[in-house]
Design a protein around this motif. Sequence first.
Motif, PDB file in Angstrom:
ATOM      1  N   THR A 173       0.844  -1.190   0.000  1.00  0.00           N
ATOM      2  CA  THR A 173       0.000   0.000   0.000  1.00  0.00           C
ATOM      3  C   THR A 173       0.885   1.247   0.000  1.00  0.00           C
ATOM      4  O   THR A 173       2.091   1.167   0.202  1.00  0.00           O
ATOM      5  CB  THR A 173      -0.931  -0.001   1.232  1.00  0.00           C
ATOM      6  N   SER A 174       0.254   2.378  -0.221  1.00  0.00           N
ATOM      7  CA  SER A 174       0.944   3.686  -0.198  1.00  0.00           C
ATOM      8  C   SER A 174       2.132   3.729  -1.167  1.00  0.00           C
ATOM      9  O   SER A 174       3.293   3.858  -0.743  1.00  0.00           O
ATOM     10  CB  SER A 174       1.413   4.014   1.221  1.00  0.00           C
ATOM     11  N   PRO A 175       1.874   3.625  -2.471  1.00  0.00           N
ATOM     12  CA  PRO A 175       2.971   3.626  -3.451  1.00  0.00           C
ATOM     13  C   PRO A 175       3.487   5.031  -3.771  1.00  0.00           C
ATOM     14  O   PRO A 175       3.551   5.451  -4.938  1.00  0.00           O
ATOM     15  CB  PRO A 175       2.318   2.978  -4.669  1.00  0.00           C
ATOM     16  N   GLU A 176       3.895   5.756  -2.755  1.00  0.00           N
ATOM     17  CA  GLU A 176       4.320   7.143  -2.954  1.00  0.00           C
ATOM     18  C   GLU A 176       5.635   7.259  -3.713  1.00  0.00           C
ATOM     19  O   GLU A 176       5.916   8.293  -4.321  1.00  0.00           O
ATOM     20  CB  GLU A 176       4.461   7.839  -1.593  1.00  0.00           C
ATOM     21  N   THR A 177       6.437   6.205  -3.678  1.00  0.00           N
ATOM     22  CA  THR A 177       7.737   6.270  -4.362  1.00  0.00           C
ATOM     23  C   THR A 177       7.650   5.902  -5.843  1.00  0.00           C
ATOM     24  O   THR A 177       8.633   6.028  -6.571  1.00  0.00           O
ATOM     25  CB  THR A 177       8.733   5.324  -3.679  1.00  0.00           C
ATOM     26  N   SER A 192      -2.549   5.811   1.528  1.00  0.00           N
ATOM     27  CA  SER A 192      -2.981   4.602   2.234  1.00  0.00           C
ATOM     28  C   SER A 192      -4.221   3.955   1.627  1.00  0.00           C
ATOM     29  O   SER A 192      -4.566   2.820   1.963  1.00  0.00           O
ATOM     30  CB  SER A 192      -3.241   4.922   3.714  1.00  0.00           C
ATOM     31  N   SER A 193      -4.902   4.669   0.728  1.00  0.00           N
ATOM     32  CA  SER A 193      -6.097   4.111   0.096  1.00  0.00           C
ATOM     33  C   SER A 193      -5.801   3.521  -1.283  1.00  0.00           C
ATOM     34  O   SER A 193      -6.714   3.218  -2.046  1.00  0.00           O
ATOM     35  CB  SER A 193      -7.189   5.183  -0.035  1.00  0.00           C
ATOM     36  N   VAL A 194      -4.507   3.361  -1.581  1.00  0.00           N
ATOM     37  CA  VAL A 194      -4.098   2.822  -2.885  1.00  0.00           C
ATOM     38  C   VAL A 194      -3.235   1.576  -2.662  1.00  0.00           C
ATOM     39  O   VAL A 194      -2.304   1.577  -1.858  1.00  0.00           O
ATOM     40  CB  VAL A 194      -3.311   3.863  -3.707  1.00  0.00           C
ATOM     41  N   LEU A 195      -3.568   0.524  -3.392  1.00  0.00           N
ATOM     42  CA  LEU A 195      -2.813  -0.727  -3.350  1.00  0.00           C
ATOM     43  C   LEU A 195      -2.073  -0.890  -4.675  1.00  0.00           C
ATOM     44  O   LEU A 195      -2.663  -0.787  -5.750  1.00  0.00           O
ATOM     45  CB  LEU A 195      -3.759  -1.913  -3.140  1.00  0.00           C
ATOM     46  N   PHE A 196      -0.758  -1.129  -4.575  1.00  0.00           N
ATOM     47  CA  PHE A 196       0.036  -1.354  -5.782  1.00  0.00           C
ATOM     48  C   PHE A 196       0.354  -2.845  -5.895  1.00  0.00           C
ATOM     49  O   PHE A 196       0.730  -3.498  -4.924  1.00  0.00           O
ATOM     50  CB  PHE A 196       1.341  -0.568  -5.745  1.00  0.00           C
TER      51      PHE A 196
END
Length: 223
Positions: free
Chosen positions: A84-88, A104-108
């Motif tokens: 989760t949390s693919p900010e990078t 946190s609401s995104v799944l990679f």
Amino acid sequence: MPNKKKQKETVKFYSEPVEELYTGYLIKSPTRPALPKNTKSWKRRFFVLSKTRDTYQLTYHAKHESIDKPLRVIDISKISLLFTSPETHQKWDWVKKKFKCSPSSVLFMKVEEDTLKHSRDYFLIGENSDDVEGWCSALVNVQKTQNSQNKLQHKANTLQDDRFRSASEALRLNFSEDNDRNYCYPHKLSEPPLPIPVIEEKDEKDEMQDESPEDSSEYMASL
């Protein structure tokens, strides 16, 4: 429709009994690797994590009502990245800007296919962080279970191979011992053949002929 975990529910429309482990709607990124100009290609799909006997699969459908017609089946064993949390990720800024969602609401999820050209990155946007965390936990648990099953199966196959190999070696050893007992080892060519004794039976006439003259005269005198 909120995502929810299902406890041992059997679905009737499959060809064999299927247990739904986790279901719910997620916004899915498009197939194309390049970022689109707008969000029209991002579709809201109904995802189903299910189990058939010892096989797990992840499918998504156009909507809940068409659950018997999956648009795609994702092989869980091919998932190489899941978090989760693919900010990078290099596409994160675009995703955040277009959907105004928290990390946190995104799944990679990265799924590897037969070749690198067929590998695919999935951005799955849920309703909130709890929603996405639930999906992530469910998928991770399934992967762990699948890995344990594969290890047990590999161990069972190894033990079976060892038993077969031991049985084959024992059979080969017995066969070799039987051959050793029945095998006539050859002599060297330089060695003369062993003499074979010949015993001849002689009658009285032959014995008399073989006697010396002295023995014959003595025999005649005795008569």
